[in-house]
Design an enzyme around this catalytic site. Structure first.
Site, PDB file in Angstrom:
ATOM      1  N   GLY A  81       0.706  -1.219   0.008  1.00 46.04           N
ATOM      2  CA  GLY A  81      -0.057   0.141  -0.049  1.00 46.04           C
ATOM      3  C   GLY A  81       0.880   1.371   0.115  1.00 46.04           C
ATOM      4  CB  THR A  83       0.548   3.673  -4.618  1.00 47.57           C
ATOM      5  OG1 THR A  83       1.602   2.868  -5.064  1.00 47.57           O
ATOM      6  CG2 THR A  83       0.381   4.886  -5.523  1.00 47.57           C
ATOM      7  CG  HIS A 146      10.164  -1.440  -1.402  1.00 48.06           C
ATOM      8  ND1 HIS A 146       9.006  -1.152  -0.720  1.00 48.06           N
ATOM      9  CD2 HIS A 146       9.837  -1.388  -2.727  1.00 48.06           C
ATOM     10  CE1 HIS A 146       7.970  -0.884  -1.516  1.00 48.06           C
ATOM     11  NE2 HIS A 146       8.610  -0.985  -2.818  1.00 48.06           N
ATOM     12  NE  ARG A 168      -2.717  -5.120   1.038  1.00 46.27           N
ATOM     13  CZ  ARG A 168      -3.060  -5.017  -0.427  1.00 46.27           C
ATOM     14  NH1 ARG A 168      -2.080  -4.457  -1.246  1.00 46.27           N
ATOM     15  NH2 ARG A 168      -4.501  -4.934  -0.723  1.00 46.27           N
ATOM     16  CB  SER A 176      -0.808  -6.877  -4.189  1.00 44.19           C
ATOM     17  OG  SER A 176      -0.635  -5.613  -4.867  1.00 44.19           O
ATOM     18  CE1 TYR A 234      -3.796  -0.772   1.168  1.00 45.94           C
ATOM     19  CE2 TYR A 234      -5.077  -2.644   2.041  1.00 45.94           C
ATOM     20  CZ  TYR A 234      -4.600  -1.526   0.947  1.00 45.94           C
ATOM     21  OH  TYR A 234      -5.477  -1.584  -0.222  1.00 45.94           O
TER      22      TYR A 234
HETATM   23  P1  PAP Z   1       4.852  -0.645  -4.159  1.00 48.50           P
HETATM   24  O1  PAP Z   1       5.318  -1.011  -2.999  1.00 48.50           O
HETATM   25  O2  PAP Z   1       5.672  -1.492  -5.385  1.00 48.50           O
HETATM   26  O3  PAP Z   1       5.099   0.752  -4.685  1.00 48.50           O
HETATM   27  P2  PAP Z   1       2.263  -0.655  -3.562  1.00 48.50           P
HETATM   28  O4  PAP Z   1       1.568   0.679  -3.666  1.00 48.50           O
HETATM   29  O5  PAP Z   1       2.452  -0.931  -2.069  1.00 48.50           O
HETATM   30  O6  PAP Z   1       3.384  -0.766  -4.523  1.00 48.50           O
HETATM   31  O7  PAP Z   1       0.942  -1.717  -3.932  1.00 48.50           O
HETATM   32  C1  PAP Z   1      -0.020  -1.551  -4.926  1.00 48.50           C
HETATM   33  C2  PAP Z   1      -1.077  -2.092  -3.999  1.00 48.50           C
HETATM   34  O8  PAP Z   1      -1.731  -0.714  -3.253  1.00 48.50           O
HETATM   35  C3  PAP Z   1      -2.292  -2.580  -4.777  1.00 48.50           C
HETATM   36  O9  PAP Z   1      -2.868  -3.535  -4.068  1.00 48.50           O
HETATM   37  P3  PAP Z   1      -3.952  -4.729  -4.827  1.00 48.50           P
HETATM   38  O10 PAP Z   1      -2.923  -5.385  -5.826  1.00 48.50           O
HETATM   39  O11 PAP Z   1      -4.285  -5.446  -3.603  1.00 48.50           O
HETATM   40  O12 PAP Z   1      -5.067  -3.904  -5.237  1.00 48.50           O
HETATM   41  C4  PAP Z   1      -2.981  -1.086  -4.959  1.00 48.50           C
HETATM   42  O13 PAP Z   1      -4.530  -1.287  -5.488  1.00 48.50           O
HETATM   43  C5  PAP Z   1      -3.059  -0.646  -3.464  1.00 48.50           C
HETATM   44  N1  PAP Z   1      -3.396   0.717  -3.801  1.00 48.50           N
HETATM   45  C6  PAP Z   1      -2.958   1.777  -4.339  1.00 48.50           C
HETATM   46  N2  PAP Z   1      -3.449   2.847  -3.943  1.00 48.50           N
HETATM   47  C7  PAP Z   1      -4.500   2.863  -3.179  1.00 48.50           C
HETATM   48  C8  PAP Z   1      -5.152   3.675  -2.253  1.00 48.50           C
HETATM   49  N3  PAP Z   1      -5.450   4.651  -2.471  1.00 48.50           N
HETATM   50  N4  PAP Z   1      -5.934   2.935  -1.265  1.00 48.50           N
HETATM   51  C9  PAP Z   1      -5.849   1.489  -1.167  1.00 48.50           C
HETATM   52  N5  PAP Z   1      -5.120   0.922  -1.617  1.00 48.50           N
HETATM   53  C10 PAP Z   1      -4.209   1.398  -2.633  1.00 48.50           C
END
Ligand code: PAP
Length: 334
Positions: A81, A83, A146, A168, A176, A234
């Protein structure tokens, strides 16, 4: 509060290992390696599996990053999570400059992806340049990483900078990651078999893994130094985001005033950073972030418990069993 956006980042040669320095290549060739789920390789460095292509960024960050006492680092396992929390932290720290109620719609989150506003140290800034000039970042500087706790640059521990760790549920994190991995597969290759990825994940072999050692490092640091490391979940954020954004503001020393609370400042930040709003911004639908990844890949579903749609109960129990064993005695239950 910071008043500026970070300088724009150059386009990355992100997925390549060929631009590595010789010392880095030498180190890489001496490290144990494994195939990553995406067929690129992982290397075991300081007890964690790093994407080999990122080793130079990791070393450069460790060697050159000088933390300031006012710095804030957002840390997470990939796909926890990040982002979302990048967006929240940016909006929170810049709320005096950019109102989420601005009718002119000048808020940077409306036109820029959170990863460009809050860059990763080792996989953006220090991957692009051995020793980037960070002078353009105004105080308090906001970065993400990270890196495991034990691999953070020395100056992070030596300074009074603050760390916000986002954890998370491992089953959702794994799913994910699996989805993200599939996006990176060459066209026509189809999805990577999930059981194969699960085997590796349960052995600890995943980017920045073992997942549990990553979490445990920050959980312990947070217990020992609660004023320095904030450990967030998360799922708890999803359940009661208002409480946790206020907790974040208190921890960072910029609590919401009574007036802000009355005026709905917390709700404004949460609305702007919500999955529904962020994922429908043009920049997040069609843009690419500086590493070449598509912004839309970072917005999939954003829900708790989505793993049940992809894994059997037995597969879920397998992850639960590994976590129970690895987290035993830590006081942490996931
Ligand atoms: P990263 O660590 O590579 O930067 P990261 O942002 O942690 O990636 O992972 C993306 C996850 O955060 C996705 O989860 P999912 O695959 O289970 O859907 C993404 O949908 C989720 N995510 C992105 N933006 C939001 C938001 N505004 N609220 C909740 N979850 C979010």
């Amino acid at each position: 509060m910071p008043t500026s956006q970070p300088p724009s980042l150059p386009h990355a040669k992100y997925l390549r290992e060929d631009s590595m320095s010789e010392p880095c290549r030498d180190l890489l060739s001496s490290l144990p390696s494994e195939e990553d789920w995406v067929a690129a390789s992982l290397c075991l460095y300081q007890g964690f599996w790093f994407p080999s292509r990122l080793l130079s960024g990791v070393l450069a960050c460790q060697n050159h990053f000088q933390a300031h006492a006012s710095d804030i680092l957002l840390v997470s396992n990939p796909k926890s999570g990040t982002t979302w929390l990048k967006a929240i932290l940016f909006a929170l720290l810049n709320r005096a400059k950019y109102s989420t109620f601005d009718s002119q719609r000048r808020h940077p989150l409306l036109t820029q992806n959170p990863h460009d506003l809050v860059p990763f140290l080792e996989l953006q800034l220090y991957h692009e340049q051995e020793n980037p000039d960070l002078a353009a970042f105004e105080s308090p500087r906001l970065f993400a990483t990270h890196l495991p706790y034990s691999s953070l640059p020395q100056s992070v521990g030596d300074s009074k900078c603050k760390l916000v760790y986002l954890c998370r549920n491992p089953k959702d994190t794994f799913i994910s990651l699996w989805h993200f991995t599939n996006k990176l597969r060459p066209e026509g290759k189809g999805q990577i078999p999930l059981p194969q990825c699960l085997d590796k994940y349960c052995q600890g072999v995943s980017e920045y893994g073992p997942y549990w050692d990553h979490v445990l490092g920050y959980h312990k640091a947070s217990s020992e130094m609660p004023e320095k490391v904030l450990f967030m979940m998360y799922e708890e954020m999803k359940e009661d985001p208002r409480v946790h954004v206020r907790r974040l503001a208190d921890f960072l020393g910029c609590p919401f005033s009574e007036e802000e609370l009355r005026d709905g400042a917390v709700e404004g930040i949460l609305r702007m950073c919500s999955f529904d709003i962020l994922s429908t911004m043009e920049v997040n639908k069609s843009g690419k972030w500086s590493t070449g990844y598509q912004n839309q890949w970072f917005f999939r579903r954003g829900e708790v418990g989505d793993w049940v749609n992809y894994m059997s109960a037995e597969m879920g129990e397998r992850i639960d069993g590994v976590m129970e064993e690895k987290l035993h005695g830590s006081g942490l239950k996931l």
